[in-house]
Design an enzyme around this catalytic site. Structure first.
Site, PDB file in Angstrom:
ATOM      1  N   CYS A   1       0.813  -1.226   0.000  1.00  0.00           N
ATOM      2  CA  CYS A   1       0.000   0.000   0.000  1.00  0.00           C
ATOM      3  C   CYS A   1       0.844   1.272   0.000  1.00  0.00           C
ATOM      4  CB  CYS A   1      -0.979   0.002   1.172  1.00  0.00           C
ATOM      5  SG  CYS A   1      -0.242  -0.287   2.789  1.00  0.00           S
TER       6      CYS A   1
ATOM      7  N   HIS B   1      -2.767   6.886   3.224  1.00  0.00           N
ATOM      8  CA  HIS B   1      -1.314   6.992   3.385  1.00  0.00           C
ATOM      9  C   HIS B   1      -0.834   8.251   2.669  1.00  0.00           C
ATOM     10  CE1 HIS B   1      -1.155   3.167   5.208  1.00  0.00           C
ATOM     11  NE2 HIS B   1      -0.404   2.494   4.363  1.00  0.00           N
TER      12      HIS B   1
END
Lengths: 341, 341
Positions: free
Chosen positions: B122, B247
């Protein structure tokens, strides 16, 4: 000066804890706070309103006030024979004002043609003691820095804003849909451009040329000045995080010489004012929640770049109100007190 | 596979929203979750327990399970003629397994000697679409990356841990004394080595050689493989922040050619899957609270390094459960569906 602010409050604690080299301590703030009594060195001292007369008979004045207040009043104090240690951004890049970190360039405090000594920005201070020690050994050639800055860097209003937002998001499912935190927080963003609870905000300070923030320019310019490297390449991105107090930075530092992790760790471990806290196998790396309220610069995650034997990666934490502001100011003032005594 | 997890839950939403290229959809999880009914494409579908038979007649299987489960079961499925799109770390660096980001290297999906296609980590995915577009124009030569990673990267347990800790610190004065957050949180740190509320933690994953974390090595290795640059210098420091989902990374990217901010902005603005959100004068820069739940990679704070005309600074945000996991997996599966149809 600024005795009632976030940094001022910490300064009173620091002056009460360190060796007492001072005679009278006067506390000064804006007229709004005048008359309040604050504790310092175990006594209750009344806060005075700022005026020219409060500087009469003073040897050293520590300023923690907004840039424009410092720009106006530091020369007033200096003209009355006071040496001003200023924590604003007003004088840091003035070539006639030394910018001092006692562990790195204490000698610079002695040449102060304007009677003013500047204290660096809190983000610069969060890393400069460790970097200064590494530079002395290896010769710094380039820096890439990313910050994780606490809300108290924006003063009391920053802290109150985060606490209020934390109360708004606690016990909710917020943070999983676009803009849900923003809608919950509404216009209660305080001194920040976006919500800081359950968020990170890539902005600190005001807009400078070419998209840079003032905070990023300060880190670059001040690092160069303190280390005496006016052409050092420095790339910085400053980001606000939902931490009350304790600035962290990641550092990619490239040096003239080949470095070793063992060598770097020894330099960090033995540098004054720096603590090596670096044992990931034991879960040891500095975090702001653990270093808040402490004096040193904490360094962990020391690694040599895998693709460049001259570069180190570091994670560095420090208390932005102590070493990042009040403590360094007090250390500079103590250098001056020693010189005057 | 892994239909009930944090990524699986988002996958069901994504499969329900995108063009429906699928016949039957089977939901598989561990025996513990078997029999539960979950909504996908407007139907309630019963979760099946993992067994060899669940793969019979299946064309494409999307795996979001721990590394060791994927290592065991992906070859089992592949041996039964299923093409596996795996989101674990088990196969990403296998030279016989392509690592695919459709906007960057869609062609790679066609060569899959093991019948397995890997989905990147990710954190890599949060930046790679934007970097791929810039690399195609300017030729990437070096990367320095720092991450601001959401707790959902550690799954449901990460989210629950942060929510529990936020409730513990709400309405308190915590975060101003050494270790006060740690004492309040006690041993309720969940999957993290330190408290994450009112804190940042410079660690993600497990310990690799020379002090690097597995997450940092993944970003380096996977970026090199996806971009086809096996010797690209990449320096990464991964840090967990108290954000639920989304993120962020700061990127210092050095290129073969001189770059311009205008040129970089145009590349970013026109790249598929990327949104340029970059106007600090208007308070516009991406933050995780705003990009959560969205598909694109958001890029802001685009600056040219002041001391290097070949380097750019960026702040990049993406939803780690969507593009960072489920969405990219679905996009790969759709490439395969098109090939099979």
């Amino acid at each position: 000066m600024g005795a009632t602010g976030a940094v001022g409050t910490v300064m009173l604690r620091i002056l009460s804890q360190r060796a007492d080299v001072w005679g009278e301590i006067r506390l000064v703030a804006s007229a709004r706070s005048a008359g309040r009594k604050l504790a310092v060195r175990g006594e209750e001292v009344e806060v005075l309103a700022l005026s020219e007369e409060v500087f009469d008979g003073v040897d050293v004045a520590m300023f923690d006030v907004p840039d424009e207040v410092a720009a106006q009043w530091a020369p007033v104090a200096a003209a009355r024979g006071v040496i001003v240690v200023d924590n604003s951004g007003a004088f840091r890049m003035d070539p006639e004002v030394p910018l001092v970190v006692p562990e790195v360039n204490a000698h610079a405090v002695r040449v102060r043609p304007r009677g003013i000594v500047a204290n660096p920005n809190c983000t610069t201070l969060s890393m400069i003691v460790a970097l200064g020690a590494l530079h002395a050994e290896y010769g710094l050639r380039e820096l890439v820095v990313s910050s994780y800055q606490a809300v108290s860097g924006a003063g009391r209003a920053g802290v109150e804003t985060l606490r209020e937002q934390i109360a708004m998001v606690a016990g909710t499912e917020l943070g999983t849909h676009p803009g849900d935190v923003r809608r919950a927080v509404g216009d209660r963003t305080g001194p920040f451009p976006d919500p800081v609870a359950l968020n990170v905000v890539p902005w600190a300070g005001s807009l400078r040329a070419d998209g840079w923030s003032s905070e990023e320019m300060k880190v670059r310019d001040e690092t160069r000045k303190i280390l005496g490297l006016p052409k050092l390449p420095v790339a910085v991105t400053c980001v606000r995080v939902p931490v009350v107090t304790g600035h962290s930075v990641t550092v990619h530092a490239r040096f003239q010489d080949t470095v070793t992790v063992e060598g770097a760790r020894e330099i960090i471990a033995t540098a004054p004012g720096v603590v090596l806290f670096d044992n990931p196998a034991a879960g040891e790396f500095p975090t702001p929640a653990d270093v808040v309220g402490t004096d040193p610069t904490w360094v962990g995650r020391v690694r040599r770049a895998l693709d460049d034997p001259t570069a180190l990666e570091l994670f560095v934490c420090g208390d932005n109100l102590r070493k990042g502001a009040a403590l360094n100011t007090a250390q500079i003032a103590e250098l001056l007190a020693a010189e005057l005594s």
